[in-house]
Design a protein around this motif. Structure first.
Motif, short mmCIF file in Angstrom:
data_model
loop_
_atom_site.label_atom_id
_atom_site.label_comp_id
_atom_site.label_asym_id
_atom_site.label_seq_id
_atom_site.Cartn_x
_atom_site.Cartn_y
_atom_site.Cartn_z
N ARG A 182 5.35 11.22 -0.51
CA ARG A 182 5.75 11.38 0.93
C ARG A 182 6.34 9.82 1.38
N ALA A 183 7.76 9.73 1.88
CA ALA A 183 8.16 8.59 2.04
C ALA A 183 7.54 7.82 3.16
N GLU A 184 7.05 8.42 4.11
CA GLU A 184 6.50 7.56 5.21
C GLU A 184 5.24 7.08 5.16
N VAL A 185 4.47 7.15 3.91
CA VAL A 185 3.55 6.33 3.51
C VAL A 185 3.71 4.83 3.21
N LEU A 186 4.99 4.80 2.81
CA LEU A 186 5.51 3.36 2.58
C LEU A 186 5.23 2.48 3.84
N ALA A 187 5.65 3.10 5.01
CA ALA A 187 5.28 2.34 6.17
C ALA A 187 4.05 2.12 6.59
N PHE A 188 3.32 3.12 6.41
CA PHE A 188 1.52 3.00 6.39
C PHE A 188 1.30 2.02 5.57
N PHE A 189 1.56 1.81 4.31
CA PHE A 189 1.20 0.75 3.60
C PHE A 189 1.32 -0.56 4.29
N CYS A 190 2.60 -0.59 4.53
CA CYS A 190 3.32 -1.99 4.80
C CYS A 190 2.46 -2.59 6.17
N VAL A 191 2.11 -1.50 7.14
CA VAL A 191 1.55 -1.85 8.15
C VAL A 191 -0.11 -2.31 7.98
N PHE A 192 -0.42 -1.68 7.04
CA PHE A 192 -1.99 -1.76 6.63
C PHE A 192 -2.06 -3.32 6.11
N GLY A 193 -1.14 -3.24 5.01
CA GLY A 193 -1.28 -4.57 4.20
C GLY A 193 -1.01 -5.75 4.98
N VAL A 194 0.17 -5.82 6.02
CA VAL A 194 0.31 -6.78 7.01
C VAL A 194 -0.82 -6.96 7.76
N THR A 195 -1.27 -5.99 8.24
CA THR A 195 -2.28 -6.39 9.34
C THR A 195 -3.62 -7.05 8.56
N MET A 196 -3.80 -6.54 7.30
CA MET A 196 -5.06 -7.14 6.71
C MET A 196 -4.68 -8.49 6.38
N PHE A 197 -3.66 -8.91 5.95
CA PHE A 197 -3.14 -10.20 5.50
C PHE A 197 -3.27 -10.98 6.73
N VAL A 198 -2.78 -10.65 7.97
CA VAL A 198 -2.36 -11.48 9.27
C VAL A 198 -4.08 -11.68 9.46
N THR A 199 -4.86 -10.72 9.50
CA THR A 199 -6.14 -10.92 10.12
C THR A 199 -7.05 -11.80 9.15
N SER A 200 -6.85 -11.62 7.78
CA SER A 200 -7.37 -12.77 6.99
C SER A 200 -7.01 -14.09 7.19
N PHE A 201 -5.89 -14.32 7.58
CA PHE A 201 -5.26 -15.82 7.73
C PHE A 201 -5.80 -16.03 9.13
N ILE A 202 -6.01 -15.23 10.08
CA ILE A 202 -6.57 -15.62 11.25
C ILE A 202 -7.93 -16.17 11.14
N ASN A 203 -8.60 -15.38 10.32
CA ASN A 203 -10.25 -15.87 10.13
C ASN A 203 -10.42 -16.45 8.83
N ARG A 204 -9.33 -17.20 8.37
CA ARG A 204 -9.35 -18.03 7.08
C ARG A 204 -10.68 -18.84 7.15
N HIS A 205 -11.16 -19.51 7.94
CA HIS A 205 -12.34 -20.11 8.13
C HIS A 205 -13.80 -19.31 7.94
N ASN A 206 -13.49 -18.04 8.08
CA ASN A 206 -14.80 -17.04 7.88
C ASN A 206 -14.95 -16.64 6.29
N HIS A 207 -15.83 -17.16 5.80
CA HIS A 207 -15.85 -16.75 4.21
C HIS A 207 -16.11 -15.36 3.93
N SER A 208 -16.47 -14.67 4.93
CA SER A 208 -16.86 -13.11 4.70
C SER A 208 -15.19 -12.69 4.48
N PHE A 209 -14.05 -13.12 5.09
CA PHE A 209 -12.66 -12.70 4.89
C PHE A 209 -11.91 -13.20 3.59
N ALA A 210 -12.69 -13.88 2.96
CA ALA A 210 -12.05 -14.55 1.64
C ALA A 210 -11.40 -13.32 0.60
#
Length: 470
Positions: A182-210
């Motif tokens: 289903r093509a719209e899953v591509l949008a879901f995965f992009c938002v999911f991945g970007v959100t996780m990446f940005v969150t990990s960058f914001i909390n980069r000093h927190n070891h649990s987010f490594a």
């Protein structure tokens, strides 16, 4: 106890699906031929009929089933092939129930909360009905849950200092296959991945987010070749580096009542679309109009790019006409989009099977879809009980997204890895549904793909409210 819970969930899900298999015949919908004909085209090398409308996984599944059943490539499956497809979807659905439970436990959701949430998914009538339908909705939902399960394993193993590469890579492959279903899953995965990446960058000093950032990068690296490979295939066959020609075609649903106002150059297209206007209850009028649109394609200013059929160019042109109408009448377009998004709150439907009718000419056998009216009536009552529960979970998810965004802005709470994953899933689901409303239109049964994600978030929120994980 986890193994025991998984066995109970699997046995319950399987028993419930056996009941459905005894109650309903497989449903062959109006969209079915669009998936089955793909295998006819591939098997016989009839690329002049290829239009790039459907992603490949589900058509290939239908082709594999036809091959296993020994039937010729057909636009409509034989009854035996239909039973095999439905059986496969049900088995995958049983596995998805167990994987939902395991994914929640990987994020340290309390055992009892995770168990009851997964049990609700196992008994969710719209999902079970979708598994009886020869459409990719149920399979996509199961693939999404499988991808999330592998991703949570990768996070847990990396946090423990163990190898996580195979699981992160596997999640990327599964997410890629879901997008190719289903093509719209591509949008879901992009938002999911970007959100996780940005969150990990914001909390980069927190070891649990490594563990977040490398897991997201690995998953993306293994999903990307599937997506790019498919787009490259389309570039060779229809002359367009695109994931699907369905997105521009379906944009006509956003301006379904405006085709009497097209520009003079688009008059031939607009006049045909107006002929098939049936009011607000039937906004996907392009499906009825397609045969006539194809017959008169030579009268329209198409930009020819494909080496074979002009049909893909017609689909892209339909999207261009719709986009021009959106720009000329933004208020009307946004009003239609808001109405479309409002349908995301409708959980009383969510099924393509006409459970209120005994006869259905679209069924594989050409006779009744409902084989046991008594049990079907009971199932219908269960569905009405489940609808408000799903609506509550959906509203909780929307509030969860809003509260998280406001909380992050105000810096009022500390984000954990489990919270970040739940938020990424919720935001991916919400953004995808909004995109559906803006770029296509939302029908209640489309939400089936994200029922597992909605329940996932609802369970996580319930666990967070009820107490600490144990």
């Amino acid at each position: 106890m986890t193994r025991q819970d998984a066995l109970i969930l699997g046995a319950t899900a399987l028993a419930f699906r056996v009941l459905f298999h005894m109650t309903y015949a497989p449903l062959w919908t109006g969209d079915g031929p669009g998936y089955a004909v793909w295998w006819v085209v591939v098997k016989n090398h009839l690329w002049q009929f290829y239009d790039g409308l459907r992603p490949p996984v589900y058509p290939l599944l239908l082709g594999l089933v036809q091959w296993l059943c020994g039937s010729e490539p057909l636009k409509r499956l034989t009854p035996e092939a239909g039973e095999l497809v439905v059986g496969f979807q049900q088995i995958v659905g049983v596995a998805a129930t167990i994987l939902l439970y395991l994914a929640l436990r990987n994020l340290e959701v309390r055992r009892r909360v995770a168990f009851w949430g997964a049990l609700f998914y196992a008994l969710l009538v719209p999902v079970c009905l979708a598994e009886m339908t020869i459409l990719p909705l149920a399979l996509t939902s199961s693939l999404l849950l499988a991808g999330l399960w592998l991703f949570t394993i990768a996070l847990r193993r990396r946090a423990l200092g163990q190898s996580s590469l195979p699981f992160a890579a596997g999640s990327g492959v599964i997410f890629g296959l879901a997008a190719l279903t289903r093509a719209e899953v591509l949008a879901f995965f992009c938002v999911f991945g970007v959100t996780m990446f940005v969150t990990s960058f914001i909390n980069r000093h927190n070891h649990s987010f490594a563990a977040l950032r490398p897991s997201v990068l690995v998953a993306s690296a293994f999903a990307a070749p599937l997506v790019v490979g498919w787009m490259s295939f389309n570039a060779g066959k229809i002359g367009r580096f695109t994931f699907t020609t369905g997105r521009p075609l379906n944009a006509t649903c956003t301006v379904y009542d405006l085709f009497d106002r097209v520009e003079p150059a688009d008059r031939a297209f607009g006049q045909i679309m107006v002929k098939y206007y049936r009011g607000a209850d039937r906004i996907d009028l392009v499906n009825d109009a397609l045969p006539e649109l194809r017959a008169h394609a030579s009268e329209m200013p198409l930009e020819r790019k494909g080496p074979f059929s002009p049909v893909p160019d017609l689909y892209v042109y339909a999207g261009e006409v719709s986009r021009r109408l959106q720009w000329r009448y933004p208020g009307h377009y946004l009003f239609n989009a808001v109405k479309s998004f409002g349908r995301t709150f409708d959980f009383s439907q969510g099924s393509n099977i006409p459970t209120g009718h005994v006869k259905d000419p679209e069924s594989l056998e050409g006779n009744g879809v409902i084989e046991n009216r008594l049990v079907a009536g009971i199932i219908e009552r269960i569905r009405w009980i489940e609808a408000p529960v799903m609506l509550t979970a959906y509203c909780l998810m929307l509030l969860y997204v809003a509260a998280t965004l406001l909380g992050l802005y105000a810096k009022r709470f500390e984000v954990t890895v489990a919270h970040a994953v739940g938020f990424a899933i919720a935001l991916g689901t919400v953004v995808t549904l909004i995109a559906f409303s803006l770029l296509h239109t939302y029908f209640p049964h489309y939400g089936l793909v994200y029922f597992g994600c909605i329940i996932f978030c609802g369970i996580a929120i319930t666990d967070k409210i009820a107490g600490k994980p144990a």
